[in-house]
Design a protein around this motif. Structure first.
Motif, PDB file in Angstrom:
ATOM      1  N   SER A  60       0.816  -1.218   0.000  1.00 57.58           N
ATOM      2  CA  SER A  60       0.000   0.000   0.000  1.00 57.58           C
ATOM      3  C   SER A  60       0.846   1.262   0.000  1.00 57.58           C
ATOM      4  O   SER A  60       0.310   2.376   0.124  1.00 57.58           O
ATOM      5  N   ALA A  61       2.155   1.107  -0.147  1.00 56.35           N
ATOM      6  CA  ALA A  61       3.039   2.280  -0.156  1.00 56.35           C
ATOM      7  C   ALA A  61       2.823   3.073  -1.432  1.00 56.35           C
ATOM      8  O   ALA A  61       2.352   2.550  -2.447  1.00 56.35           O
ATOM      9  N   PRO A  62       3.135   4.345  -1.415  1.00 59.39           N
ATOM     10  CA  PRO A  62       2.969   5.158  -2.631  1.00 59.39           C
ATOM     11  C   PRO A  62       3.824   4.590  -3.756  1.00 59.39           C
ATOM     12  O   PRO A  62       4.970   4.165  -3.526  1.00 59.39           O
ATOM     13  N   PRO A  63       3.314   4.589  -4.952  1.00 58.99           N
ATOM     14  CA  PRO A  63       4.091   4.055  -6.074  1.00 58.99           C
ATOM     15  C   PRO A  63       5.205   5.001  -6.495  1.00 58.99           C
ATOM     16  O   PRO A  63       5.131   6.215  -6.286  1.00 58.99           O
ATOM     17  N   THR A  64       6.228   4.445  -7.075  1.00 55.02           N
ATOM     18  CA  THR A  64       7.307   5.231  -7.678  1.00 55.02           C
ATOM     19  C   THR A  64       7.288   4.982  -9.187  1.00 55.02           C
ATOM     20  O   THR A  64       7.021   3.860  -9.656  1.00 55.02           O
ATOM     21  N   LYS A  65       7.543   6.057  -9.947  1.00 50.05           N
ATOM     22  CA  LYS A  65       7.464   5.946 -11.401  1.00 50.05           C
ATOM     23  C   LYS A  65       8.793   6.336 -12.040  1.00 50.05           C
ATOM     24  O   LYS A  65       9.490   7.239 -11.562  1.00 50.05           O
ATOM     25  N   LYS A  66       9.089   5.658 -13.105  1.00 54.58           N
ATOM     26  CA  LYS A  66      10.256   5.966 -13.942  1.00 54.58           C
ATOM     27  C   LYS A  66       9.729   6.138 -15.366  1.00 54.58           C
ATOM     28  O   LYS A  66       9.110   5.222 -15.914  1.00 54.58           O
ATOM     29  N   ALA A  67       9.960   7.304 -15.938  1.00 50.04           N
ATOM     30  CA  ALA A  67       9.456   7.598 -17.285  1.00 50.04           C
ATOM     31  C   ALA A  67      10.623   7.886 -18.218  1.00 50.04           C
ATOM     32  O   ALA A  67      11.609   8.541 -17.824  1.00 50.04           O
ATOM     33  N   LEU A  68      10.514   7.419 -19.414  1.00 51.51           N
ATOM     34  CA  LEU A  68      11.526   7.703 -20.431  1.00 51.51           C
ATOM     35  C   LEU A  68      10.852   7.782 -21.794  1.00 51.51           C
ATOM     36  O   LEU A  68       9.778   7.208 -22.011  1.00 51.51           O
ATOM     37  N   SER A  69      11.480   8.502 -22.716  1.00 48.12           N
ATOM     38  CA  SER A  69      10.936   8.696 -24.062  1.00 48.12           C
ATOM     39  C   SER A  69      12.058   8.493 -25.085  1.00 48.12           C
ATOM     40  O   SER A  69      13.233   8.751 -24.803  1.00 48.12           O
ATOM     41  N   LEU A  70      11.683   8.046 -26.262  1.00 45.65           N
ATOM     42  CA  LEU A  70      12.638   7.913 -27.362  1.00 45.65           C
ATOM     43  C   LEU A  70      11.923   8.144 -28.682  1.00 45.65           C
ATOM     44  O   LEU A  70      10.725   7.862 -28.815  1.00 45.65           O
ATOM     45  N   ILE A  71      12.663   8.685 -29.644  1.00 44.10           N
ATOM     46  CA  ILE A  71      12.138   8.959 -30.972  1.00 44.10           C
ATOM     47  C   ILE A  71      12.640   7.858 -31.923  1.00 44.10           C
ATOM     48  O   ILE A  71      13.844   7.564 -31.951  1.00 44.10           O
ATOM     49  N   VAL A  72      11.697   7.303 -32.684  1.00 42.94           N
ATOM     50  CA  VAL A  72      12.042   6.218 -33.611  1.00 42.94           C
ATOM     51  C   VAL A  72      11.518   6.585 -34.991  1.00 42.94           C
ATOM     52  O   VAL A  72      10.358   6.975 -35.138  1.00 42.94           O
ATOM     53  N   ALA A  73      12.363   6.474 -36.010  1.00 44.47           N
ATOM     54  CA  ALA A  73      11.913   6.696 -37.383  1.00 44.47           C
ATOM     55  C   ALA A  73      11.062   5.509 -37.843  1.00 44.47           C
ATOM     56  O   ALA A  73      11.303   4.361 -37.453  1.00 44.47           O
ATOM     57  N   ASP A  74      10.076   5.797 -38.663  1.00 42.82           N
ATOM     58  CA  ASP A  74       9.175   4.755 -39.171  1.00 42.82           C
ATOM     59  C   ASP A  74       9.986   3.667 -39.882  1.00 42.82           C
ATOM     60  O   ASP A  74      10.761   3.942 -40.801  1.00 42.82           O
ATOM     61  N   GLY A  75       9.804   2.425 -39.429  1.00 40.39           N
ATOM     62  CA  GLY A  75      10.527   1.299 -40.019  1.00 40.39           C
ATOM     63  C   GLY A  75      11.920   1.099 -39.486  1.00 40.39           C
ATOM     64  O   GLY A  75      12.666   0.259 -39.992  1.00 40.39           O
ATOM     65  N   ARG A  76      12.303   1.849 -38.464  1.00 43.77           N
ATOM     66  CA  ARG A  76      13.637   1.733 -37.890  1.00 43.77           C
ATOM     67  C   ARG A  76      13.563   1.373 -36.409  1.00 43.77           C
ATOM     68  O   ARG A  76      12.493   1.135 -35.869  1.00 43.77           O
ATOM     69  N   GLN A  77      14.738   1.321 -35.782  1.00 44.78           N
ATOM     70  CA  GLN A  77      14.829   0.908 -34.382  1.00 44.78           C
ATOM     71  C   GLN A  77      15.670   1.898 -33.604  1.00 44.78           C
ATOM     72  O   GLN A  77      16.656   2.446 -34.107  1.00 44.78           O
ATOM     73  N   SER A  78      15.286   2.122 -32.350  1.00 39.12           N
ATOM     74  CA  SER A  78      16.063   2.964 -31.432  1.00 39.12           C
ATOM     75  C   SER A  78      16.237   2.213 -30.116  1.00 39.12           C
ATOM     76  O   SER A  78      15.483   1.275 -29.811  1.00 39.12           O
ATOM     77  N   ALA A  79      17.230   2.639 -29.343  1.00 38.33           N
ATOM     78  CA  ALA A  79      17.532   1.955 -28.090  1.00 38.33           C
ATOM     79  C   ALA A  79      17.985   2.965 -27.042  1.00 38.33           C
ATOM     80  O   ALA A  79      18.574   4.000 -27.365  1.00 38.33           O
ATOM     81  N   VAL A  80      17.708   2.617 -25.778  1.00 37.35           N
ATOM     82  CA  VAL A  80      18.135   3.413 -24.622  1.00 37.35           C
ATOM     83  C   VAL A  80      18.801   2.468 -23.637  1.00 37.35           C
ATOM     84  O   VAL A  80      18.293   1.362 -23.382  1.00 37.35           O
ATOM     85  N   ARG A  81      19.945   2.910 -23.064  1.00 38.29           N
ATOM     86  CA  ARG A  81      20.676   2.103 -22.088  1.00 38.29           C
ATOM     87  C   ARG A  81      20.925   2.946 -20.832  1.00 38.29           C
ATOM     88  O   ARG A  81      21.372   4.095 -20.913  1.00 38.29           O
ATOM     89  N   SER A  82      20.637   2.341 -19.670  1.00 40.14           N
ATOM     90  CA  SER A  82      20.866   3.024 -18.390  1.00 40.14           C
ATOM     91  C   SER A  82      21.392   2.004 -17.383  1.00 40.14           C
ATOM     92  O   SER A  82      20.839   0.889 -17.274  1.00 40.14           O
ATOM     93  N   ASN A  83      22.469   2.363 -16.666  1.00 42.85           N
ATOM     94  CA  ASN A  83      23.075   1.459 -15.688  1.00 42.85           C
ATOM     95  C   ASN A  83      23.371   2.206 -14.394  1.00 42.85           C
ATOM     96  O   ASN A  83      23.781   3.370 -14.411  1.00 42.85           O
ATOM     97  N   THR A  84      23.171   1.491 -13.265  1.00 38.29           N
ATOM     98  CA  THR A  84      23.455   2.043 -11.941  1.00 38.29           C
ATOM     99  C   THR A  84      24.084   0.963 -11.085  1.00 38.29           C
ATOM    100  O   THR A  84      23.630  -0.199 -11.112  1.00 38.29           O
ATOM    101  N   ASP A  85      25.117   1.326 -10.331  1.00 37.57           N
ATOM    102  CA  ASP A  85      25.745   0.388  -9.391  1.00 37.57           C
ATOM    103  C   ASP A  85      25.145   0.601  -8.004  1.00 37.57           C
ATOM    104  O   ASP A  85      25.250   1.697  -7.433  1.00 37.57           O
ATOM    105  N   ALA A  86      24.518  -0.432  -7.468  1.00 39.86           N
ATOM    106  CA  ALA A  86      23.919  -0.355  -6.130  1.00 39.86           C
ATOM    107  C   ALA A  86      24.851  -1.052  -5.150  1.00 39.86           C
ATOM    108  O   ALA A  86      25.240  -2.211  -5.356  1.00 39.86           O
TER     109      ALA A  86
END
Length: 232
Positions: free
Chosen positions: A99-125
């Motif tokens: 019942s804790a408040p939710p946390t959100k992570k939002a990200l956006s990327l632009i992709v050309a029609d018929g193509r592919q895009s990628a996003v990479r994110s890394n964190t050391d805990a």
């Protein structure tokens, strides 16, 4: 010598007598034997036989069987039609514990029609007992705009998190003194990961809950919401 001379004289005198006594043999004249004139035998000329020319027979060329055309090479990536639209893809990951408040992570990327895009994110805990653990958020998206202006989205992502779990030592125990007791009494980190491969149609501007996950060890839930927009 007298004797030899006497013999020569006797021989000479006797020779005429011998010649007179020998009769002559007369061979009658049979005349000339004339062969009858057989004449010339005229052999008629053989008629010349004219052999007609053999007509030349022209054998038509046998048509060769048509060879099948080699298959066309598959189109390479460079031959694909140039895209005429860009699509913006918004991904929102909502994480909630009980019942804790939710946390959100939002990200956006632009992709050309018929193509592919990628996003990479890394964190050391960091880990309580030392060291660290790599946490990543990787998203790959490819889009195709359909003839009726909808978006076919192929979304793949990996999401890893760390959560807090209850300590090993139960409540009501004495205050921990030794390092081992302190570790047992401390909250424990829980590491989780999500890996999805999703393909679906989107109406531009309308958000869709593409996936919802439940953690196997805790009451954590993870929701993935996606929205697409065709950019003019």
């Amino acid at each position: 010598m007298k004797t030899f001379a006497f013999l020569l004289v006797v021989t000479a005198l006797a020779t005429p007598a011998l010649a007179q006594d020998t009769p002559r043999v007369t061979i009658p004249d049979v005349g000339h034997v004339t062969r009858p004139d057989t004449g010339y035998v005229t052999v008629p000329d053989k008629p010349q036989v004219t052999v007609p020319d053999t007509p030349q027979v022209t054998v038509p060329d046998t048509p060769r069987a048509a060879q099948p055309a080699p298959p066309a090479p598959p189109p390479s990536a460079d031959r694909r039609p140039m895209p005429t639209h860009n699509v913006k893809v918004d991904v929102t990951i909502t994480e909630q514990y009980g019942s804790a408040p939710p946390t959100k992570k939002a990200l956006s990327l632009i992709v050309a029609d018929g193509r592919q895009s990628a996003v990479r994110s890394n964190t050391d805990a960091p880990i309580a007992i030392g060291g660290s653990r790599n946490l990543m958020l990787n998203i790959d998206a490819s889009v195709n705009v359909t003839s009726n202006q909808r978006v076919l989205l192929d979304l793949r992502f990996i999401y890893s998190t760390v959560s807090v779990m209850a300590p090993l030592a139960g409540e009501g125990r004495a205050t921990p003194v030794t390092p081992e007791e302190k570790v047992a009494a401390a909250p424990r980190p829980g590491y989780g990961g999500i890996q999805d491969m999703l393909v679906f149609l989107l109406t531009p501007g309308v958000p869709v809950v593409a996936a919802r996950h439940a953690d196997a060890a805790t009451d954590r839930t993870v929701t993935v919401e996606v929205k697409a927009e065709i950019l003019k």
